[in-house]
Motif scaffolding. Structure first.
Motif, mmCIF file in Angstrom:
data_model
loop_
_atom_site.group_PDB
_atom_site.id
_atom_site.type_symbol
_atom_site.label_atom_id
_atom_site.label_comp_id
_atom_site.label_asym_id
_atom_site.label_seq_id
_atom_site.Cartn_x
_atom_site.Cartn_y
_atom_site.Cartn_z
ATOM 1 N N LEU A 109 60.218 57.888 50.989
ATOM 2 C CA LEU A 109 60.207 58.539 52.416
ATOM 3 C C LEU A 109 59.947 57.452 53.440
ATOM 4 N N GLY A 110 59.087 56.238 53.193
ATOM 5 C CA GLY A 110 58.680 55.293 54.207
ATOM 6 C C GLY A 110 57.360 55.775 54.819
ATOM 7 N N LYS A 111 56.753 56.602 54.158
ATOM 8 C CA LYS A 111 55.439 57.106 54.667
ATOM 9 C C LYS A 111 54.095 56.240 54.280
ATOM 10 N N GLU A 112 54.248 55.340 53.265
ATOM 11 C CA GLU A 112 53.135 54.681 52.924
ATOM 12 C C GLU A 112 52.816 53.838 53.981
ATOM 13 N N LYS A 113 51.369 53.757 54.101
ATOM 14 C CA LYS A 113 50.677 52.913 55.190
ATOM 15 C C LYS A 113 50.886 51.275 55.063
ATOM 16 N N PRO A 114 51.360 50.663 55.683
ATOM 17 C CA PRO A 114 51.466 49.116 55.423
ATOM 18 C C PRO A 114 50.295 48.549 55.199
ATOM 19 N N VAL A 115 50.367 47.537 54.463
ATOM 20 C CA VAL A 115 49.291 46.594 54.048
ATOM 21 C C VAL A 115 48.819 46.042 55.369
ATOM 22 N N GLU A 116 47.779 45.523 55.789
ATOM 23 C CA GLU A 116 47.492 45.026 57.014
ATOM 24 C C GLU A 116 46.180 44.276 56.678
ATOM 25 N N GLU A 117 46.386 42.781 57.330
ATOM 26 C CA GLU A 117 45.146 42.060 57.147
ATOM 27 C C GLU A 117 44.126 42.628 58.404
ATOM 28 N N SER A 118 42.752 42.596 57.808
ATOM 29 C CA SER A 118 41.707 42.999 58.814
ATOM 30 C C SER A 118 40.502 42.174 58.749
ATOM 31 N N ASN A 119 39.878 41.473 59.750
ATOM 32 C CA ASN A 119 38.778 40.838 59.775
ATOM 33 C C ASN A 119 38.447 40.353 61.192
ATOM 34 N N PRO A 120 37.131 40.482 61.242
ATOM 35 C CA PRO A 120 36.749 40.281 62.712
ATOM 36 C C PRO A 120 37.295 39.194 63.400
ATOM 37 N N GLU A 121 37.349 37.974 62.940
ATOM 38 C CA GLU A 121 38.238 36.763 63.669
ATOM 39 C C GLU A 121 39.601 37.010 64.137
ATOM 40 N N TYR A 122 40.301 37.717 62.933
ATOM 41 C CA TYR A 122 41.723 37.825 63.091
ATOM 42 C C TYR A 122 42.031 39.005 64.157
ATOM 43 N N GLU A 123 41.163 39.861 64.374
ATOM 44 C CA GLU A 123 41.294 41.230 65.239
ATOM 45 C C GLU A 123 40.813 40.561 66.648
ATOM 46 N N LYS A 124 39.848 39.678 66.774
ATOM 47 C CA LYS A 124 39.644 38.953 67.859
ATOM 48 C C LYS A 124 40.597 38.331 68.606
ATOM 49 N N LEU A 125 41.315 37.651 67.651
ATOM 50 C CA LEU A 125 42.388 36.551 68.037
ATOM 51 C C LEU A 125 43.801 37.650 68.484
ATOM 52 N N LYS A 126 44.133 38.782 67.787
ATOM 53 C CA LYS A 126 45.268 39.503 68.124
ATOM 54 C C LYS A 126 44.860 40.034 69.417
ATOM 55 N N HIS A 127 43.453 40.452 69.798
ATOM 56 C CA HIS A 127 42.978 41.130 70.938
ATOM 57 C C HIS A 127 43.235 40.178 72.013
ATOM 58 N N TYR A 128 42.848 38.893 71.899
ATOM 59 C CA TYR A 128 42.950 37.797 72.933
ATOM 60 C C TYR A 128 44.670 37.578 73.170
ATOM 61 N N ILE A 129 45.318 37.756 72.318
ATOM 62 C CA ILE A 129 46.760 37.500 72.474
ATOM 63 C C ILE A 129 47.470 38.526 73.399
ATOM 64 N N PHE A 130 46.936 39.875 73.007
ATOM 65 C CA PHE A 130 47.675 41.154 73.545
ATOM 66 C C PHE A 130 47.128 41.067 75.248
ATOM 67 N N GLU A 131 45.762 40.860 75.162
ATOM 68 C CA GLU A 131 45.246 40.753 76.798
ATOM 69 C C GLU A 131 45.885 39.818 77.390
ATOM 70 N N LEU A 132 46.013 38.501 76.712
ATOM 71 C CA LEU A 132 46.588 37.364 77.415
ATOM 72 C C LEU A 132 47.990 37.552 78.283
ATOM 73 N N GLU A 133 48.695 38.401 77.214
ATOM 74 C CA GLU A 133 50.198 38.564 77.796
ATOM 75 C C GLU A 133 50.208 39.547 78.867
ATOM 76 N N ASN A 134 49.296 40.787 78.820
ATOM 77 C CA ASN A 134 49.208 41.720 79.974
ATOM 78 C C ASN A 134 48.952 40.795 81.279
ATOM 79 N N HIS A 135 47.788 39.849 81.226
ATOM 80 C CA HIS A 135 47.260 39.548 82.393
ATOM 81 C C HIS A 135 48.163 38.394 82.798
ATOM 82 N N LEU A 136 48.836 37.662 81.938
ATOM 83 C CA LEU A 136 49.836 36.550 82.486
ATOM 84 C C LEU A 136 51.275 37.412 83.035
ATOM 85 N N THR A 137 51.692 38.374 82.443
ATOM 86 C CA THR A 137 52.873 39.127 83.004
ATOM 87 C C THR A 137 52.476 39.857 84.156
ATOM 88 N N GLU A 138 51.197 40.316 84.692
ATOM 89 C CA GLU A 138 50.667 40.908 85.677
ATOM 90 C C GLU A 138 50.801 39.669 86.987
#
Length: 310
Positions: free
Chosen positions: A55-84
């Motif tokens: 049924l497609g309910k299975e939780k997807p396998v996702e990579e999670s480590n502090p450095e990678y989370e920091k990188l993703k946060h930076y990318i998302f925040e950078l997009e928001n600020h640049l867009t503004e």
């Protein structure tokens, strides 16, 4: 709802059998020594797991480590600020254009008004209209300069950031833009994205899990169907080689992404610094030009005003 293809059912039920045997072994007792109630619970757990997959309910396998989370946060925040910033830069361009058009219309109206007057007043109105039209041209030119040297570079960087986010792909024209800007080195025609990294990590995990199930299935065949062991061993070796290749690909993507993000940050600092410098110079040039134009008109308007008062 995403349904499993007919070809996938055989693999699913093979995994059920392997998973069931693995759980029984983990409890250090044979599957046939368990009570009926225990067996029912095992199959209920498996049924629930398979239902989630179907049924497609299975939780997807996702990579999670502090450095990678920091990188993703930076990318998302950078997009928001640049867009503004890009949104407000476009508003500045629009404002310059509108103000230029308004001054042009005003200049034409004042010149027509001056034509209806005579003597010094008509001449003053005519010069006021001419100055207004001249300043209008300056504003229109600065609007174009602002668009090409400030708003467009910001828009390019918004696209660049979006290209390394999930659900986004790098298109050929975006790659060309980034290469020209020096943000990436695409000599190999490859750029790691978060989506690619996520897919590579997921594939690596899925293959590792499948290998475990194949090992269990191989053990089972050795006990129950020795005639099929040879074929199963070949499949196992092929799967293991595929898993090793997937791991190498994931590690390569991680390495590429780490290198490219550093290069991107360095180039972004240079490019945006230049864009803001050009913006400041353009605004200063425009302000001085407008001030000089109005200032040169003041003595003539004062002279006309004095003559009328007298």
């Amino acid at each position: 709802m995403q349904l499993v293809s007919w070809e996938g059912w055989d693999a699913i039920f093979q995994n059920i059998a392997a998973w069931t045997m693995e759980r029984a072994r983990s409890l250090e007792i044979g599957i046939f020594k368990k009570k009926p109630s225990d067996l029912m619970q095992i199959f209920k757990d498996v049924q629930s797991k398979v239902s989630d997959v179907v049924l497609g309910k299975e939780k997807p396998v996702e990579e999670s480590n502090p450095e990678y989370e920091k990188l993703k946060h930076y990318i998302f925040e950078l997009e928001n600020h640049l867009t503004e910033a890009q949104k407000h830069a476009y508003r500045l361009v629009k404002r310059h254009r509108e103000l230029g058009q308004s001054l042009s219309d005003f200049g034409k109206a004042v010149k027509i008004l001056g034509a209806c007057e005579g003597n010094g007043l008509g001449k003053a109105f005519s010069e006021l209209g001419t100055k207004s039209e001249m300043i209008s041209i300056k504003l229109q030119k600065e609007a174009h300069h602002l668009l090409m040297n400030f708003e467009e570079p910001l828009k390019d960087y918004v696209r660049a950031v979006q290209s390394i986010k999930p659900h986004c792909c790098i298109l050929e024209n975006e790659i060309e833009t980034l290469v020209k800007m020096g943000s990436i080195d695409d000599t190999n025609g490859t750029l790691a994205t978060i989506a690619e990294r996520a897919n590579a990590f997921r594939l690596q995990c899925e293959l590792a899990e499948t290998i475990k199930l194949k090992e269990i299935n191989l053990d089972k065949l050795m006990l129950m169907r020795s005639d099929r062991v040879g074929e199963a061993e070949i499949e196992y070796k092929e799967l293991k080689a595929e898993s090793e290749e997937a791991t190498k690909r994931f590690e390569t993507i991680v390495k590429l992404m780490n290198e490219e993000i550093v290069r991107f940050q360095e180039q972004k600092t240079l490019d945006l610094g230049l864009a803001f410098h050009e913006f400041a110079k353009g605004q200063a040039r425009l302000a001085n030009g407008i001030a000089d134009a109005w200032r040169s008109l003041i003595p003539k308007l004062e002279s006309c005003s004095s003559a009328l008062s007298a």
